[in-house]
Design a protein around this motif. Structure first.
Motif, short mmCIF file in Angstrom:
data_model
loop_
_atom_site.label_atom_id
_atom_site.label_comp_id
_atom_site.label_asym_id
_atom_site.label_seq_id
_atom_site.Cartn_x
_atom_site.Cartn_y
_atom_site.Cartn_z
N LYS A 65 25.00 -20.92 40.09
CA LYS A 65 24.85 -19.47 40.22
C LYS A 65 24.30 -19.11 41.60
N ASN A 66 24.80 -18.01 42.14
CA ASN A 66 24.30 -17.52 43.43
C ASN A 66 22.82 -17.20 43.36
N ARG A 67 22.11 -17.41 44.44
CA ARG A 67 20.71 -16.96 44.56
C ARG A 67 20.67 -15.56 45.15
N LEU A 68 21.76 -15.13 45.74
CA LEU A 68 21.88 -13.82 46.37
C LEU A 68 23.26 -13.30 45.98
N HIS A 69 23.35 -12.02 45.63
CA HIS A 69 24.66 -11.48 45.27
C HIS A 69 24.77 -10.02 45.70
N LEU A 125 42.42 -7.11 41.15
CA LEU A 125 42.41 -7.66 42.51
C LEU A 125 42.16 -9.17 42.52
N GLY A 126 41.74 -9.73 41.38
CA GLY A 126 41.48 -11.17 41.34
C GLY A 126 40.08 -11.56 40.91
N ALA A 127 39.22 -10.59 40.65
CA ALA A 127 37.88 -10.91 40.12
C ALA A 127 38.04 -11.40 38.69
N ARG A 128 37.00 -12.04 38.18
CA ARG A 128 37.01 -12.46 36.78
C ARG A 128 35.62 -12.25 36.19
N PRO A 129 35.55 -12.09 34.87
CA PRO A 129 34.24 -11.91 34.23
C PRO A 129 33.35 -13.13 34.47
N ALA A 130 32.06 -12.89 34.61
CA ALA A 130 31.11 -13.98 34.82
C ALA A 130 29.92 -13.80 33.89
N SER A 170 23.25 -2.63 31.93
CA SER A 170 24.05 -1.46 32.31
C SER A 170 25.02 -1.80 33.43
N TRP A 171 25.00 -3.04 33.91
CA TRP A 171 25.92 -3.48 34.94
C TRP A 171 26.86 -4.53 34.36
N VAL A 172 27.96 -4.75 35.07
CA VAL A 172 28.95 -5.74 34.66
C VAL A 172 28.98 -6.82 35.73
N VAL A 173 28.86 -8.08 35.31
CA VAL A 173 28.88 -9.19 36.26
C VAL A 173 30.30 -9.75 36.34
N LEU A 174 30.80 -9.82 37.56
CA LEU A 174 32.11 -10.41 37.83
C LEU A 174 31.93 -11.51 38.86
N ALA A 175 32.98 -12.29 39.08
CA ALA A 175 32.99 -13.29 40.14
C ALA A 175 34.22 -13.04 41.00
N ASP A 176 34.06 -13.23 42.32
CA ASP A 176 35.20 -13.09 43.21
C ASP A 176 36.12 -14.30 43.04
N CYS A 212 27.77 -7.76 40.95
CA CYS A 212 27.59 -6.80 39.86
C CYS A 212 28.27 -5.49 40.18
N VAL A 213 28.86 -4.91 39.16
CA VAL A 213 29.41 -3.55 39.24
C VAL A 213 28.44 -2.65 38.50
N LEU A 214 27.77 -1.78 39.25
CA LEU A 214 26.79 -0.87 38.67
C LEU A 214 27.47 0.38 38.17
N ALA A 215 26.70 1.23 37.51
CA ALA A 215 27.23 2.50 37.05
C ALA A 215 27.60 3.36 38.26
N SER A 216 28.53 4.23 38.08
CA SER A 216 29.02 5.08 39.16
C SER A 216 27.91 5.95 39.74
#
Length: 126
Positions: free
Chosen positions: A69-73, A93-98, A106-112, A119-123
């Protein structure tokens, strides 16, 4: 005096491919491709509209593969759609769930495409 955050360097296997992915995510463009490094950033801002400048991202080829896992994201916020629509766009675009152990967040974690979590935060739309 203080320092200013101007650039984030990202080690990867495919600098050009990862640069293209993040350009599409962030609306950035390729600024430089010197010595196999790909630097991306926002389009130049006219002097009349100067303000805080987001950092550039530089992608460098390394022989090691990502194994933990990343230490910084990065965290990203959709600007013109809701979170669910943005997650669907990024998956296209090619991301995948992580899974990094998040639970009812409240955020969604994806991986490039190379497995780097973000993380994709709320709008933040008005």
């Amino acid at each position: 005096m203080t320092s200013r955050f101007t650039e984030l360097a990202i080690d990867c296997a495919d600098p050009e491919g990862l640069a293209r992915f993040w350009c599409a995510v962030l609306g950035y463009e390729v600024l430089d491709t010197d010595d196999g490094l790909f630097t991306i950033g926002p389009q130049p801002i006219p002097d009349a509209q100067r303000g805080p400048v987001p950092p550039t991202l530089t992608f460098a080829r390394v022989p090691e593969t990502k194994t933990v896992k990343n230490r910084l994201h990065l965290d990203v916020n959709p600007t013109d759609r809701d979170q669910a629509d943005e997650v669907r766009r990024l998956l296209g675009l090619g991301a995948r769930p992580a899974d990094v152990g998040q639970r009812d967040a409240s955020w969604v974690v994806l991986a490039d495409p190379e497995g780097n979590e973000f993380c994709v935060l709320a709008s933040r739309r008005p």
